[in-house]
Scaffold this motif. Sequence first.
Motif: not given
Length: 397
Positions: A26-31, A19-20, A22-24
């Motif tokens: 795609n420049f996305n964040d998740f709750w 997840l970490s 993937y966020k870096k």
Amino acid sequence: MVLAIGQRFKSYTDLIDALSQYKKTNFNDFWIRDNRTLKTAKKRKTFGHLPNQRKLNKNILNEALALQNVKPNKKLLLQNLSAKSGNTILLKDITNISRHGNIFTNDLSSCIPILQKHNCQYEMLIEGDEFRGLFFQNNIMKKNFAAFPEIVFLDGTYKLLNFNGVVYLFLVEDSVGSSEIAGVGILVGEVKQYIDWLISSFKIKNENSNLINSFMTDKDENMRNVLNSHFPEANLNLCKFHVFQIFKREITTTKLGINPTEKSVSLEYLQKISYSKSPEEYNDNYEIMTELLPIQVMQYYNLNWHPIKKQWVDGFINNNFLNFTNNRTESLNRNLKSIIKKLSSLQEFLENLFVELQIERTERDHRAMKTIHKLPVINSAIAPIKIYSNILTQFCF
């Protein structure tokens, strides 16, 4: 990195790393909310609430579908299924099970076999390709009317069918005072021409309909006009309960511009005059009303009720066989609604209607048997009555 639904990870740490990354990328964040382990999820009872975990196995589902036929209490059914399956079951799951088993339809090709199964003679009203009406009688209904044609109770009930259909019940009174169904009609709307077709169908199907002395109905003008045209010699009696309902609906401060006290007094005298036992008593009550009641009330009364006093005032009514209300049909309508759910399809309605009719018939037969088996104690001083009691039912006394 690409994440996909159903992707598996060897550990929770691997999931966090993925997840970490993937966020870096795609420049996305998740709750993120999680239970960390399956064991913890089960402990917290959240796992059992997932849709797949609430799913019933085939045997228990079949049992639930079978129980739906007797329309059980949903909460008691939920408790029963939950105890047997060990699953968490919600009320919406019970509703979904009910819908899953509902295979009823309004298709006439599925409804006609039900009528044929119960040996019914039937007539259908079709306009273009649209269903507009149905009248049917089985042999028992036909015999009921042939035996007791003197007075017919007729009333419509609503919201039983999902296509705006009105169900009409034709009732007669038998020799022990019980109600017997003489016919059933269904119309799509209370249109005068449809009502005329229904009454005409009843008349044609019953050769001795000329023996009818009275009809008991509510104040539906379409129905009463049609009955008067087909049976000009029969009395049209108004149900007293419906009469009082109309009084309460029409004699109001808003509609007639009277004050609350005048309204209360008016309703009291209107009820009193309906129980007049003779024409003389009626005239006396009418004079009092003319003196005491507001002009608006008397204008309404003289226009709508005084001309038809022979249809609803006790002292003028003839051939009602001691019946002053349509409570017989109202009672049967309540019984129908206890077994036929609101807005049923035509097929489901017919299936459950014949169940209710069989139950009603069994109960009436039982009451008739009890009447026959009971022997009245009659004083020898009134010997003539003793002779009649050997011939007539106890309802006569």
